[in-house]
Design an enzyme around this catalytic site. Structure first.
Site, PDB file in Angstrom:
ATOM      1  N   ASP A  63       7.180  44.621  28.452  1.00 46.12           N
ATOM      2  CA  ASP A  63       6.673  45.833  28.801  1.00 46.12           C
ATOM      3  C   ASP A  63       7.072  45.822  29.935  1.00 46.12           C
ATOM      4  OD1 ASP A  63       5.345  43.650  29.958  1.00 46.12           O
ATOM      5  OD2 ASP A  63       3.582  43.976  28.969  1.00 46.12           O
ATOM      6  N   HIS A 134      -5.436  41.765  25.610  1.00 49.01           N
ATOM      7  CA  HIS A 134      -4.107  42.277  25.339  1.00 49.01           C
ATOM      8  C   HIS A 134      -3.033  41.311  25.167  1.00 49.01           C
ATOM      9  CE1 HIS A 134      -3.438  43.517  29.914  1.00 49.01           C
ATOM     10  NE2 HIS A 134      -2.867  41.908  29.453  1.00 49.01           N
TER      11      HIS A 134
END
Ligand code: F6R
Length: 258
Positions: A63, A134
């Site tokens: 990410d 997450h």
């Protein structure tokens, strides 16, 4: 899924680094999925200190913040360059981090998925877990089949990541590009590391609770080759600790690591 409980965070990082090192030695052109964050820092310190040949490896990070340029000290690209890539013999051209300032973010995420495919898929994906469950930045309710895309961050994640932004959660970007849960599950092997008491409750839910889009990390239960390495503090809410310890102490695959 296999859970290994180590005495402390150092021992968890050591075991994680040794597993990665063994995969790099076994397959010099390994395609390695990487993560950022505090948990990974001791893992990268150890990898950098080992005499490993990364010259044929390719890497894909999970990410990157939207709106943070690669040269910015708060970017995940800069984190990776400084904490790992500049300390090992990898070719920078072989390292991939989503570009959070691409003019067309839709095209960027599509190209990221394409680049992973062109590399032959990810052999080993390293993962941390956020306090909201997450993996990557797949916040609660991320589709379990989601692909690399733009995602809004939860207040909890912005709070958790404020350290890099002068301890001010409001300065943490509101959006990120992240591999999807579906993208992550396609890696051939997954390695999640979690350390510290604040991760204990969410880790137990992810590992021993039901699979739910509310906790993206629970989707790892679907993967046939997933290892979870934790320290005592992060393991403190797990109910089957004795069984996990027995596996580590007795199964032949762990012999070299005991
Ligand atoms: C970062 C990432 C995140 C982190 C997670 C844990 O690239 O993918 O999922 O792994 O937020 O972060 P730390 O290790 O800082 O607790």
């Amino acid at each position: 899924m296999e859970v290994v409980i180590r005495p402390d965070a150092d021992a968890a990082a050591e075991l994680t680094a040794r597993i990665i090192a063994d995969r790099v030695r076994a397959k010099p052109d390994l395609v390695l999925g990487l993560a950022t964050g505090r948990t990974m820092e001791p893992v990268y310190d150890r990898l950098a200190a080992m005499d490993l040949n990364f010259s044929a490896c390719r890497t894909f990070n999970l990410d990157e913040y939207v709106g943070v340029p690669p040269q910015d000290p708060q970017s995940y690209r800069r984190y990776m360059n400084e904490r790992l890539f500049e300390r090992i013999n990898i070719r920078l051209a072989n390292t991939h981090v989503p570009n959070g300032v691409a003019a067309d973010l839709g095209a960027e995420v599509a190209s990221y998925e394409r680049r992973i495919k062109e590399a032959g898929g990810i052999d080993l994906q390293l993962l941390g877990i956020g306090e909201d469950g997450h993996i990557g930045f797949n916040e609660p309710l991320s589709a379990l089949m989601s692909r690399t895309r733009e995602k809004a961050l939860t207040p909890k994640t912005r709070q958790q990541n404020a350290g890099m932004f002068g301890d001010d959660p409001k300065r943490v970007p509101t959006r990120a590009l992240t591999m999807g849960v579906g993208t992550i599950l396609e890696a051939r092997e997954l390695l999640l590391i979690a350390t510290g008491g604040p991760k204990a409750e969410i880790l137990a839910k992810a590992v021993e609770g039901p699979i739910t889009a509310m906790i993206s990390a629970s989707a790892l239960q679907l993967h046939p080759r997933c290892k979870v390495i934790v320290d005592q503090a992060a393991a403190s809410s797990l109910t089957q600790r004795e069984y996990y310890d027995w596996i580590f102490a007795n199964e032949p695959e762990w012999q070299a690591y005991r």
